[in-house]
Design a protein around this motif. Structure first.
Motif, mmCIF file in Angstrom:
data_model
loop_
_atom_site.group_PDB
_atom_site.id
_atom_site.type_symbol
_atom_site.label_atom_id
_atom_site.label_comp_id
_atom_site.label_asym_id
_atom_site.label_seq_id
_atom_site.Cartn_x
_atom_site.Cartn_y
_atom_site.Cartn_z
ATOM 1 N N ARG A 119 0.853 -1.182 0.000
ATOM 2 C CA ARG A 119 0.000 0.000 0.000
ATOM 3 C C ARG A 119 0.887 1.230 0.000
ATOM 4 N NH1 ARG A 119 0.349 -2.018 4.996
ATOM 5 N NH2 ARG A 119 0.835 -0.593 6.732
ATOM 6 N N LYS A 120 0.318 2.361 -0.221
ATOM 7 C CA LYS A 120 1.037 3.621 -0.146
ATOM 8 C C LYS A 120 0.917 4.182 1.257
ATOM 9 C CE LYS A 120 0.662 4.967 -4.968
ATOM 10 N NZ LYS A 120 0.255 6.038 -5.912
ATOM 11 N N MET A 121 2.029 4.675 1.733
ATOM 12 C CA MET A 121 2.055 5.251 3.071
ATOM 13 C C MET A 121 2.380 6.723 2.965
ATOM 14 S SD MET A 121 4.255 2.232 4.889
ATOM 15 C CE MET A 121 4.046 2.964 6.494
ATOM 16 N N GLU A 122 1.790 7.467 3.825
ATOM 17 C CA GLU A 122 2.069 8.897 3.874
ATOM 18 C C GLU A 122 3.104 9.130 4.964
ATOM 19 O OE1 GLU A 122 -1.342 11.224 4.394
ATOM 20 O OE2 GLU A 122 -2.172 10.759 2.422
ATOM 21 N N VAL A 123 4.187 9.687 4.572
ATOM 22 C CA VAL A 123 5.258 9.974 5.517
ATOM 23 C C VAL A 123 5.520 11.478 5.479
ATOM 24 C CG1 VAL A 123 7.633 9.534 6.172
ATOM 25 C CG2 VAL A 123 6.283 7.718 5.122
ATOM 26 N N VAL A 124 5.527 12.089 6.626
ATOM 27 C CA VAL A 124 5.801 13.518 6.689
ATOM 28 C C VAL A 124 7.301 13.712 6.546
ATOM 29 C CG1 VAL A 124 5.642 15.593 8.085
ATOM 30 C CG2 VAL A 124 3.824 13.870 8.193
ATOM 31 N N MET A 125 7.733 14.201 5.413
ATOM 32 C CA MET A 125 9.164 14.382 5.132
ATOM 33 C C MET A 125 9.548 15.807 5.471
ATOM 34 S SD MET A 125 9.976 11.465 4.241
ATOM 35 C CE MET A 125 11.684 11.910 3.994
ATOM 36 N N ALA A 126 10.648 15.950 6.211
ATOM 37 C CA ALA A 126 11.105 17.278 6.601
ATOM 38 C C ALA A 126 12.010 17.858 5.540
ATOM 39 C CB ALA A 126 11.842 17.203 7.926
ATOM 40 N N THR A 127 11.947 19.168 5.392
ATOM 41 C CA THR A 127 12.844 19.891 4.480
ATOM 42 C C THR A 127 13.593 20.932 5.266
ATOM 43 O OG1 THR A 127 11.108 21.432 3.958
ATOM 44 C CG2 THR A 127 11.319 19.552 2.502
ATOM 45 N N PRO A 128 14.769 21.397 4.769
ATOM 46 C CA PRO A 128 15.547 22.378 5.520
ATOM 47 C C PRO A 128 14.743 23.616 5.854
ATOM 48 C CG PRO A 128 16.828 21.494 3.709
ATOM 49 C CD PRO A 128 15.448 20.983 3.538
ATOM 50 N N GLU A 129 14.993 24.160 7.031
ATOM 51 C CA GLU A 129 14.257 25.329 7.466
ATOM 52 C C GLU A 129 14.426 26.518 6.526
ATOM 53 O OE1 GLU A 129 15.500 26.157 11.368
ATOM 54 O OE2 GLU A 129 14.574 24.391 12.269
ATOM 55 N N SER A 130 15.563 26.569 5.851
ATOM 56 C CA SER A 130 15.820 27.707 4.971
ATOM 57 C C SER A 130 15.135 27.574 3.632
ATOM 58 C CB SER A 130 17.330 27.858 4.745
ATOM 59 O OG SER A 130 17.840 26.684 4.140
ATOM 60 N N MET A 131 14.475 26.405 3.407
ATOM 61 C CA MET A 131 13.864 26.179 2.099
ATOM 62 C C MET A 131 12.637 27.062 1.935
ATOM 63 S SD MET A 131 14.248 24.366 -0.612
ATOM 64 C CE MET A 131 15.244 23.027 -0.045
ATOM 65 N N PRO A 132 12.560 27.843 0.830
ATOM 66 C CA PRO A 132 11.393 28.704 0.636
ATOM 67 C C PRO A 132 10.214 27.933 0.097
ATOM 68 C CG PRO A 132 12.903 28.942 -1.188
ATOM 69 C CD PRO A 132 13.559 28.006 -0.233
ATOM 70 N N ASP A 133 9.066 28.554 0.220
ATOM 71 C CA ASP A 133 7.873 27.925 -0.338
ATOM 72 C C ASP A 133 8.024 27.739 -1.830
ATOM 73 O OD1 ASP A 133 6.808 27.913 2.167
ATOM 74 O OD2 ASP A 133 5.665 29.783 1.878
ATOM 75 N N GLY A 134 7.516 26.600 -2.342
ATOM 76 C CA GLY A 134 7.565 26.355 -3.772
ATOM 77 C C GLY A 134 8.886 25.816 -4.247
ATOM 78 N N ALA A 135 9.822 25.513 -3.345
ATOM 79 C CA ALA A 135 11.113 24.976 -3.752
ATOM 80 C C ALA A 135 11.435 23.767 -2.892
ATOM 81 C CB ALA A 135 12.200 26.040 -3.624
ATOM 82 N N PRO A 136 10.659 22.661 -3.000
ATOM 83 C CA PRO A 136 10.845 21.499 -2.127
ATOM 84 C C PRO A 136 12.084 20.699 -2.511
ATOM 85 C CG PRO A 136 9.211 20.993 -3.777
ATOM 86 C CD PRO A 136 9.570 22.439 -3.968
ATOM 87 N N THR A 137 12.571 19.932 -1.543
ATOM 88 C CA THR A 137 13.670 19.006 -1.800
ATOM 89 C C THR A 137 13.096 17.705 -2.341
ATOM 90 O OG1 THR A 137 15.017 19.961 -0.060
ATOM 91 C CG2 THR A 137 15.547 17.730 -0.747
ATOM 92 N N ALA A 138 13.694 17.196 -3.411
ATOM 93 C CA ALA A 138 13.255 15.913 -3.951
ATOM 94 C C ALA A 138 13.833 14.805 -3.081
ATOM 95 C CB ALA A 138 13.723 15.766 -5.391
ATOM 96 N N VAL A 139 12.952 13.929 -2.557
ATOM 97 C CA VAL A 139 13.383 12.849 -1.668
ATOM 98 C C VAL A 139 13.176 11.521 -2.380
ATOM 99 C CG1 VAL A 139 13.018 11.712 0.542
ATOM 100 C CG2 VAL A 139 12.857 14.205 0.361
#
Length: 712
Positions: free
Chosen positions: A34-54
């Motif tokens: 099944r698909k699981m939803e995992v809350v992935m953290a991104t660096p605090e300095s990351m601006p909105d609209g510029a997510p890190t690809a995990v």
């Protein structure tokens, strides 16, 4: 790992803390069905609209986790990449290198080249952390951030805010020399280096920008891996139209597998660094100071150069010995409070009208006996006063006029430098600041002393030249005829113009010699060389020609005897090595008989004489020209011609017709045209009219002698 588990990676203080920002992570059904939803953290300095690809990868290199940001960055949908090899995202042989290098580490990071679904390469920063998947299998959580800064990507280090705001221009270039990241300082230099633009390659030609050297340097760094440091290059700003100098260092960026991925450039604008400005000023001084052998102009050049680069107000005051054509200072009255010490030879100020100066150019400068100026003149050492002492009890009490100017203009810092050359103190240069609030420093003193030294050498050369030129000119004028007369045969006028450049006085001479039988001999000559020696040789030749002329010899025989005489004199005056000093001269000798109106003429290597008929027609007589006098080749021929009454015989030296821009024949044509225009004028005006037409107001590069005779 259970559904809904929050992965929160807490590292030590040296690593960024993954905190805010939620992303949906897709897992393959083969692991959790099944698909699981995992809350992935991104660096605090990351601006909105510029997510890190995990991306989650197991130990076999299979992709088992995929985020929408990864799909946005690399182009693969989750269904296309899950359960497939991560080699699709990278160069195949590099995936194994990662595992071999970092397989036993808990955390690693570095640069790499990712492959987009469409085949293009993307320079990225990757950061991996070991984790355990829901099936209790080990794996890697890999955060992928593009190196490029744009709407969907950004630089990825926790030091990124610092790098972006540093005043040092930084940029990253991929293997194709394309700019993939740059900070704000680099963007600010785009008018200087227009290739500072995301996506722009150094190989792209742009108007006014040549990057061949930069391309070669970057390719060398990519190949060798050896950094290149402090590469200076000058660029021209397209908006300000000024030169800017950048000091650039280059070093290679290696991927996590050790292979080169690109080049990082670090550039500093050093156009206005103090050390560079000082070097530029000294370099300019070597060109601007001493451009001529004129004492006053050299002094003014020093003053003009130092303002405003070093001081707000500069004076150059010279001793009497440097200005020999001025009245002796000793004759001026001195008092207990002031003595005449200098003459003002140069002055410059940042203010129009130079309100700081109490004396104009050429005026005598009085100084108190206890002043810094007198101290420097007597000691030969500089006076350095970064903060001027204007309180009571100083030397300014004896000089109220200077004290008033100092107070009115706000002078606060003073340097007085002696102008010393070959052991003689020629004067002083005074450097003052008033508008510039910064006091002089020791470095400023050293710079002022260096400028003073260079100026002093130029002043001494100018002084020596002036003395020699004055002596040579005096000798020249004493040896030339003072009362020129053509007897009853011709009316004659002459003009001598010393050179305004090079060595000044040369060996040009002219003469008109009345002979016993009513004839007249007209002579003009030019001794090789300049200066006193040339003037002395000219005097000897003029005396010899007069002696031979009185013997009544025809022109060709006279020149042959003159040639033989000069050779014999040179042999008698031979130097220690036994070789005679070369003394050469060109000459024209003409004898005119007014009874028959016949003129006999011979030439020894000299420009052809001009004959102007009474009608104004100009012709140049070209008899067979022998070698110059002094070579011992004495073979000369005379030519005879009959002249109408009122004809002009024009003899001249080559300084009248020679220029750097044109050959002698062009000068002869110009002279012919000038003579045709001047011929109707009275004889006295012909010389000045012709010389003005030939050389103008700029002067000649060589001496000019002109002799014009009108037949009676």
């Amino acid at each position: 790992m259970r559904a809904g588990t929050v992965i929160r990676l807490c590292r030590d203080k040296s690593r960024s803390r993954i905190a805010a920002g939620q992303r949906r992570l897709s897992w393959p059904g083969g692991l959790a069905r099944r698909k699981m939803e995992v809350v992935m953290a991104t660096p605090e300095s990351m601006p909105d609209g510029a997510p890190t690809a995990v991306v989650v990868i197991d130990t076999e290199g299979t992709v088992i986790g995929w985020t929408p940001a990864a799909e946005e960055l690399l182009g693969y949908r989750a269904a296309e990449i899950l359960n497939r090899s991560g080699a699709l995202l990278l160069t195949p042989e590099r995936a194994a290198a990662w595992d071999a290098r970092y397989g036993d580490q808990e955390h690693w990071s570095g640069f790499a080249e990712a492959r987009h679904r469409d085949g293009t390469r993307i320079l990225v920063h990757v950061e991996g952390d070991r984790l355990v998947t829901p099936g209790e299998q080990p794996g890697w959580l890999v955060a992928v951030t593009p190196a490029t800064a744009g709407p969907t990507g950004r630089a990825c280090s926790w030091v990124e805010p610092l790098i972006r705001r540093t005043p040092v221009a930084m940029a990253i270039w991929d293997r194709d020399l394309r700019c993939v990241w740059l900070n704000a300082a680099a963007e600010g230099l785009r008018t200087v280096f227009p290739h500072y633009e995301l996506g722009r390659s150094l190989t792209e030609p742009l108007p006014g920008s040549r990057t061949e050297a930069a391309q070669e340097a970057m390719r060398t760094v990519l190949t060798s891996g050896v950094p290149q440091l402090d590469r200076e290059a000058r660029w021209t700003s397209v908006d300000l139209h000024e030169d800017r100098t950048l000091s650039t260092s280059l070093f290679r960026l290696d991927g996590v597998d050790g292979r080169p991925l690109g080049v990082c450039s670090v550039a500093i604008d050093i156009s206005h660094s103090r050390s560079r400005d000082r070097l530029a000023l000294l370099r300019e001084a070597s060109v601007r100071i001493g451009s001529t052998l004129d004492v006053r102009k050299t002094a003014q050049e020093l003053a003009d150069l130092a303002v405003p680069a070093l001081a707000d107000y500069v004076t150059v005051d010279l001793a009497e010995s440097v200005l020999p054509d001025t009245a002796p200072l000793q004759r001026l009255a001195a008092t207990e409070l002031r003595i005449p010490a200098f003459r003002r030879a140069g002055v410059a100020s940042i203010h129009e009208g130079i309100p700081e100066s109490l004396w104009s150019l050429g005026q005598v400068v009085f100084v108190p006996p206890s002043s810094p100026f007198t101290e420097v003149l007597l000691s030969g050492h500089s006076h350095f006063e970064p903060v001027m002492n204007t309180s009571a009890g100083t030397w300014l009490d004896q000089d109220p006029e200077r004290a008033e100017v100092i107070n009115d203009t706000g002078m606060h810092s003073l340097v007085v430098v002696p102008l010393k050359a070959r052991g003689d103190i020629l004067g002083v240069a005074v450097f003052v600041r008033h508008d510039n609030p910064e006091p002089f420093t020791r470095d400023d003193l050293i710079l002022a002393e260096e400028l003073g030294t260079r100026a002093a050498l130029s002043l001494d050369n100018a002084r020596q030249y002036t003395r020699e030129r004055t002596a040579a000119l005096a000798l020249q004028r004493d040896l030339l005829p003072r009362n020129l007369t053509g007897g009853g045969a011709v009316d004659v006028v002459s003009h001598y113009l010393p050179s305004g450049v090079h060595d000044g006085v040369g060996g040009d001479w002219y003469d008109a010699i009345p002979l016993r039988d009513g004839r007249v001999a007209l002579v003009i000559g030019d001794v090789t060389g300049h200066g006193i020696n040339a003037a002395a040789t000219m005097g000897r030749l003029r005396t010899a020609v007069r002696t031979l002329a009185y013997l009544g010899l025809p022109p060709d025989e006279l020149l042959a005897n003159l040639d033989d005489l000069v050779v014999r004199l040179a042999e008698e005056d031979a130097g220690p090595d036994g070789f005679p000093d070369a003394e050469g001269a060109t000459c024209v000798y003409a004898a005119y008989d007014p009874g028959t109106r016949h003129c006999s003429m011979a030439v020894a290597g000299h420009p052809p004489p001009a004959i102007v008929a009474p009608t104004g027609e100009v012709s140049f007589l070209r008899p067979p020209s022998g070698a110059p006098i002094g070579l011992g080749l004495g073979s000369f021929q005379s030519v005879d011609l009959e002249l109408a009454e009122g004809s002009l015989i024009v003899l001249y030296t080559d300084g009248l017709i020679e220029t750097r821009e044109a050959d002698i024949e062009a000068g002869i044509d110009r002279l012919g045209a000038a003579l045709a225009r001047a011929a109707p004028h009275p004889l006295a005006k012909i010389c000045t009219t012709v010389i003005r037409a030939m050389v103008g107001d700029t002067g000649s590069e060589d001496d000019i002698a002109l002799l014009v005779a009108r037949t009676r």
